[in-house]
Design an enzyme around this catalytic site. Structure first.
Site, PDB file in Angstrom:
ATOM      1  N   ASP A  62       0.821  -1.215   0.000  1.00 39.28           N
ATOM      2  CA  ASP A  62       0.000   0.000   0.000  1.00 39.28           C
ATOM      3  C   ASP A  62       0.853   1.262   0.000  1.00 39.28           C
ATOM      4  O   ASP A  62       0.346   2.364  -0.212  1.00 39.28           O
ATOM      5  CB  ASP A  62      -0.983   0.009   1.163  1.00 39.28           C
ATOM      6  CG  ASP A  62      -0.326   0.096   2.537  1.00 39.28           C
ATOM      7  OD1 ASP A  62       0.918  -0.004   2.617  1.00 39.28           O
ATOM      8  OD2 ASP A  62      -1.050   0.246   3.544  1.00 39.28           O
ATOM      9  N   GLU A  63       2.166   1.111   0.205  1.00 42.52           N
ATOM     10  CA  GLU A  63       3.071   2.268   0.128  1.00 42.52           C
ATOM     11  C   GLU A  63       3.018   2.945  -1.241  1.00 42.52           C
ATOM     12  O   GLU A  63       3.319   4.130  -1.367  1.00 42.52           O
ATOM     13  CB  GLU A  63       4.511   1.836   0.414  1.00 42.52           C
ATOM     14  CG  GLU A  63       4.778   1.447   1.856  1.00 42.52           C
ATOM     15  CD  GLU A  63       5.167   2.629   2.732  1.00 42.52           C
ATOM     16  OE1 GLU A  63       5.257   3.755   2.217  1.00 42.52           O
ATOM     17  OE2 GLU A  63       5.376   2.399   3.937  1.00 42.52           O
TER      18      GLU A  63
ATOM     19  N   LYS B 232       8.772  -0.076  -5.626  1.00 46.01           N
ATOM     20  CA  LYS B 232       7.672  -1.041  -5.654  1.00 46.01           C
ATOM     21  C   LYS B 232       6.605  -0.625  -6.664  1.00 46.01           C
ATOM     22  O   LYS B 232       6.018  -1.480  -7.346  1.00 46.01           O
ATOM     23  CB  LYS B 232       7.059  -1.179  -4.261  1.00 46.01           C
ATOM     24  CG  LYS B 232       7.960  -1.866  -3.246  1.00 46.01           C
ATOM     25  CD  LYS B 232       8.246  -3.322  -3.584  1.00 46.01           C
ATOM     26  CE  LYS B 232       7.053  -4.216  -3.337  1.00 46.01           C
ATOM     27  NZ  LYS B 232       7.380  -5.656  -3.553  1.00 46.01           N
TER      28      LYS B 232
END
Length: 342
Positions: A124-125, A156
């Site tokens: 979720d970053e 990511k």
């Protein structure tokens, strides 16, 4: 199913391996891990007792090794990554190499081997602060734009979108998951919850960035693994290839709340809390909307935070040999993290 698990000696990866071994007695698992500071064969005690589990020490950026190791596999579950935001602020190149280049190598190898499923474990970053397009704070949706605020999150996000492109371009059966913050057994103690637990046990200060009100949704790693299992073994209902699924527990807590809870459970004084300078690019709120995975797969969490944190504290308290082995390695970054509040 023959499953290739990258980063399977790490925190979430090793818990997922345990989950598969316990639940799917016909699955064969190959763990592929380079054994960096956070990879630990002590996380995989079943290696010596289970013929269905094998280990290969290798680098996901090594194309030849990856392609060779994938022979005969049906699926990839890709955990391997540099994951710590604080480290990414000072070791950015490692994050780009492992998280982006390594994912590219795996995607190419999966395409050449014609794998049936590629499960990419994102985070979720990648969303940055949880909010609507209008800037109103709310849990992130799978359709929200990606606004990473740290080099880790950016690496990511890059790998996340690269994985999706392999579905769009080559129809590689990729599924992407974006999970909230995990906690539980085998987590390397530079991360918030195990760091707080270890410092509380050893009577050191618990370092709190900024005002301590940065909020995260916390999910027990066992619940995360159950969700990934459902996606990996999915055969009926709506197709999941080319889909993105948020995974979370709807248990938002601030850094200060976590520190206070851990001290209370361990009957330690509140004076162990120590406020320190905020870190760069610190996201104020992470939270994800999980309606999609609930509607399509019926998945929901089973472990409330109050129960899970007590189990986790007990695990670290009862696994002193595991902790002692980590501390013996005298990792400089870990030592700085543990002593940040001094």
């Amino acid at each position: 199913m023959r499953i290739f698990v990258t980063g399977g000696a790490g925190f979430i990866g090793s818990n997922f391996v345990h989950h598969l071994l316990n639940k799917h007695t016909s699955d064969e698992i190959i763990v592929f891990d380079t054994l960096t500071y956070a990879g630990n064969l002590a996380n995989l005690p079943s290696l010596s007792t289970t013929a269905r589990l094998s280990f290969i020490q290798g680098d996901i950026c090594d194309e030849r090794s990856v392609l060779q190791a994938l022979a005969g596999c049906d699926a990839i579950v890709h955990f391997a990554a540099e994951t710590h935001v604080d480290r990414s602020l000072v070791e950015t190149q490692n994050f780009i190499a492992t998280n982006v280049q390594g994912t590219y190598v795996l995607l190419e190898a999966a395409r050449k081997r014609h794998l049936q499923r590629f499960l990419y474990i994102s985070t979720d970053e990648v969303y940055g602060n949880a909010c609507s397009p209008a800037g109103v704070s709310r849990p992130s949706l799978e359709s929200d734009s990606l606004r990473p605020l740290s080099p880790y999150a950016a690496s990511k996000a890059g790998a996340d979108t690269l994985a999706f492109s392999y579905w769009a371009s080559y129809e590689l059966p990729v599924t992407i998951t974006r999970c909230s913050n995990n906690y539980g057994p085998y987590q390397y103690p530079e991360k918030q919850i195990p760091l707080f637990i270890l410092n509380a046990l050893e009577d050191r200060p618990l370092p709190i960035y900024g005002d301590g009100q940065h909020s995260r949704d916390w999910i027990h790693v066992y619940d995360h693994c159950a969700a990934l299992d459902l996606l990996l073994h999915h055969t009926e209902g709506q197709p999941i290839a080319g889909e993105i699924f948020n995974i979370g527990a709807h248990q938002e807590r601030s850094t200060l709340e976590n520190a206070t809870t851990i001290l209370k459970v361990l009957e330690k004084p509140g004076e162990q809390i120590s406020f320190v300078k905020d870190r760069l690019g610190h996201v104020r709120r992470h939270a994800v909307d999980t309606e999609k995975i609930y509607q399509q797969l019926g998945w929901q969490t089973q472990i409330p935070f109050d129960e899970g944190i007590k189990q986790t504290i007990d695990w670290y308290r009862n696994n002193t040999a595991w902790l002692a082995d980590l501390k013996q390695k005298n990792n400089e970054f870990l030592q700085k993290a543990l002593n940040l509040g001094l």
